[in-house]
Structure formats: C-alpha cells, structure tokens
Write a protein that holds these residues in place. Structure first.
Motif, PDB file in Angstrom:
ATOM      1  N   THR A   1     -24.521 -13.349 -64.717  1.00  0.00           N
ATOM      2  CA  THR A   1     -23.092 -13.758 -65.112  1.00  0.00           C
ATOM      3  C   THR A   1     -22.634 -13.982 -66.184  1.00  0.00           C
ATOM      4  O   THR A   1     -23.310 -14.685 -67.017  1.00  0.00           O
ATOM      5  N   ARG A   2     -21.868 -14.145 -66.391  1.00  0.00           N
ATOM      6  CA  ARG A   2     -20.557 -14.682 -67.710  1.00  0.00           C
ATOM      7  C   ARG A   2     -20.319 -16.320 -68.218  1.00  0.00           C
ATOM      8  O   ARG A   2     -21.107 -17.074 -68.873  1.00  0.00           O
TER       9      ARG A   2
ATOM     10  N   ASN B   1     -17.161 -15.336 -75.052  1.00  0.00           N
ATOM     11  CA  ASN B   1     -16.760 -16.584 -75.422  1.00  0.00           C
ATOM     12  C   ASN B   1     -15.625 -17.390 -76.069  1.00  0.00           C
ATOM     13  O   ASN B   1     -15.409 -18.641 -76.684  1.00  0.00           O
ATOM     14  N   GLU B   2     -14.019 -16.817 -76.913  1.00  0.00           N
ATOM     15  CA  GLU B   2     -13.803 -16.916 -77.660  1.00  0.00           C
ATOM     16  C   GLU B   2     -13.365 -18.062 -77.525  1.00  0.00           C
ATOM     17  O   GLU B   2     -12.590 -17.764 -75.965  1.00  0.00           O
TER      18      GLU B   2
ATOM     19  N   GLU C   1     -15.758 -17.924 -82.107  1.00  0.00           N
ATOM     20  CA  GLU C   1     -14.437 -16.798 -82.925  1.00  0.00           C
ATOM     21  C   GLU C   1     -15.418 -15.993 -82.512  1.00  0.00           C
ATOM     22  O   GLU C   1     -16.446 -15.063 -82.468  1.00  0.00           O
ATOM     23  N   LYS C   2     -14.221 -14.749 -83.087  1.00  0.00           N
ATOM     24  CA  LYS C   2     -14.488 -13.397 -82.571  1.00  0.00           C
ATOM     25  C   LYS C   2     -14.070 -13.026 -83.423  1.00  0.00           C
ATOM     26  O   LYS C   2     -13.430 -13.157 -84.698  1.00  0.00           O
TER      27      LYS C   2
ATOM     28  N   ILE D   1     -19.063 -15.416 -83.120  1.00  0.00           N
ATOM     29  CA  ILE D   1     -20.294 -15.672 -83.494  1.00  0.00           C
ATOM     30  C   ILE D   1     -19.273 -17.727 -83.362  1.00  0.00           C
ATOM     31  O   ILE D   1     -18.769 -18.177 -82.882  1.00  0.00           O
ATOM     32  N   CYS D   2     -20.207 -19.000 -83.781  1.00  0.00           N
ATOM     33  CA  CYS D   2     -20.813 -19.979 -83.528  1.00  0.00           C
ATOM     34  C   CYS D   2     -20.075 -20.127 -85.317  1.00  0.00           C
ATOM     35  O   CYS D   2     -21.229 -19.768 -85.949  1.00  0.00           O
ATOM     36  N   PRO D   3     -19.447 -20.454 -86.364  1.00  0.00           N
ATOM     37  CA  PRO D   3     -19.118 -20.436 -87.849  1.00  0.00           C
ATOM     38  C   PRO D   3     -20.373 -21.464 -87.925  1.00  0.00           C
ATOM     39  O   PRO D   3     -20.714 -21.739 -89.260  1.00  0.00           O
ATOM     40  N   GLU D   4     -20.901 -22.088 -87.639  1.00  0.00           N
ATOM     41  CA  GLU D   4     -21.643 -23.986 -88.261  1.00  0.00           C
ATOM     42  C   GLU D   4     -22.562 -23.530 -87.738  1.00  0.00           C
ATOM     43  O   GLU D   4     -23.550 -23.271 -88.325  1.00  0.00           O
TER      44      GLU D   4
END
Length: 271
Positions: A231-232, A240-241, A253-254, A264-267
């Motif tokens: 599941t999600r 999960n934006e 972020e998308k 992605i996670c930009p960090e």
C-alpha cells in the motif's frame, strides 16, 4: 502499472492454475489488442495446451503446444482474472479465453495492453520483447552484472528504467530505490562511486523483494481477484510530495526527470 513484482506473481499463479489446460474458444471484444485479426487469432489458439507460464521483464509468456506463445503485456494496468466453470464473468473485458474444462480467464487492459500469438520460430524477432534484459530478481543478476551496466554519461534513473539494460522496473518502485541508496535520479552514471553502485544494487533488489513478499501494488488485483498488499504506507518518498522525509524531515519534492516525474528528498539525494 504492473511492474516486476506484480508480473512475477501473475506468472506464478497462472502457471500453477493453467498448466495442462487446453484452449477451447476465445471471445474478442477489442481487436486492437491483438497482433492479427480476430478470426486468425481465434483459429490459431483453439486446441493449444498451456505448457508453462513465466515472465520476461513486464511481459507474461505463455508457452503453448504446437510451438506457439501467447504473450500478455498489461500496459499501464490491467485486470487479468481467472474464472471457474459457470462463474459469472465481469461485465467489461477485452478478451475472454475459455478452456475445454469451461474454466477460463478474462483480460481488461486499462491502457495500451496487448495479447499476441507468436510462433516459436518468430519469437527471437518479436520487436517488443526480443531485447528485454534479465531482471534484478533473476539468478544471474548479481552485483558484478549490475556493475557492468553502470557505465556512460546517462542519468541513473534512465538506466534503471531502460528495459534493454534492466528488465521489469518502472516509474513506481524506482523513486524509493534511489532514495534508499541516497542517489539523485539525475545523477550521471559515470559520477557514481563504487560504494554508491553497490548500495544501489542492494536497494533495488531489496525493494523489489519486499514488494513481492507483500503481494504487489495495492491498486491492482492478482489472477484470482485478490487485492495486493503493498500500500501507499510502504512508500518512503514516492508519491509523498510535501510530506517530511522519513530520514531527515526535509520536505519531499516532485521534480521533472525527462518524460517522467520523480519524488526525492533534496537533502538525502543531493545532485
């Protein structure tokens, strides 16, 4: 969209349920899904026995008697459902295969699905499948094999989605595969360190195995109409934006990655 875990489950279930069954008739409502006209398809498949069912990338291969294969591609999703004798069929389907014991199965393709009959001696020239690479869960797909693929200046996500390089991965599982390896989808392959390639290999295999063990994506159904269990809630950054990263808390972020989008996670996934 069904990817490697879902296709493996379908192939396993179909092989167990359909082996030794003989096609008696076929009801075709949508000719566009076929690789030939309806009369020819219907005449060819009748009296052929199911010998074996397996997968290749995102395709289901049904090995039939008389040196033929029935190939199924679920496209962007499909309902492939088994029916016992006298069981009521769904109202909407594109094709219904019936066996001599009056069991059968129906296929309803959501978008761009295919059902193709191919002679064995023509299979090596079948354009959609002839160049599909082995899959990450295949026995021969080890770390060394993966390392040999990771070359050139392509973006790493493009390599993971290239069916001629790696069979079976699509734009559902790839987001978390890259996140767990802490690699940005736009990272160039030749910029990856050896430890990153090794982390990516294990992330890819573990993510696909986990989805397989949970029974595949929740919004699809298996061969018997049972809803699957991935599941999600199991996605980390995928889809999960705007939510916090489960590792560092940074907002997910998308982003646009060529013709696809990526989460992605930009960090954690710095370019």
């Amino acid at each position: 969209m069904a990817e490697l875990p879902e296709i493996i489950i379908f192939a396993q279930q179909m092989n167990k349920q359909l082996s030794s069954k003989i096609f008696d008739s076929v009801n075709i409502k949508q000719e566009k899904i076929l690789n030939m006209d309806k009369p020819q398809f219907s005449n060819l498949i009748v009296r052929k026995e199911v010998l074996n069912v397996y997968h290749k990338g995102k395709w289901i291969f049904m090995d039939l008697s008389d040196d033929y294969f029935l190939l199924l591609n679920l496209g962007m999703g499909a309902d492939i459902l088994y029916h016992e004798k006298n069981q009521e069929l769904p109202e909407d389907y594109h094709i219904h295969f019936n066996f001599t014991d009056n069991s059968g199965f129906t296929c309803k393709f959501w978008w761009i699905g295919r059902a193709e009959l191919i002679a064995s001696n023509e299979l090596s020239d079948h354009k959609p499948t002839k160049d599909i690479a082995i899959s990450p869960l295949d026995h021969d797909f080890d770390l060394k094999h993966f390392e040999n693929l990771i070359k050139g200046r392509s973006q790493i996500k493009n390599i993971l989605l290239n069916q001629k390089k790696i069979g079976g991965i699509g734009n559902v599982y790839v987001h978390d595969i890259l996140f767990k390896a802490q690699i940005h989808p736009k990272k160039l392959v030749n910029q990856l360190e050896h430890f990153q390639i090794e982390n990516l290999y294990h992330s890819m295999v573990n993510q696909l195995k986990d989805a397989l063990e949970k029974g595949g994506l929740f919004y699809e159904k298996d061969f018997f109409g049972k809803e699957w269990g991935f599941t999600r809630d199991y996605f980390l950054v995928a889809y999960n934006e705007g939510k916090p990263c489960p590792v560092c808390g940074t907002t997910i972020e998308k982003i646009k990655t060529g013709s696809t989008s990526s989460y992605i996670c930009p960090e954690c996934q710095k370019l």
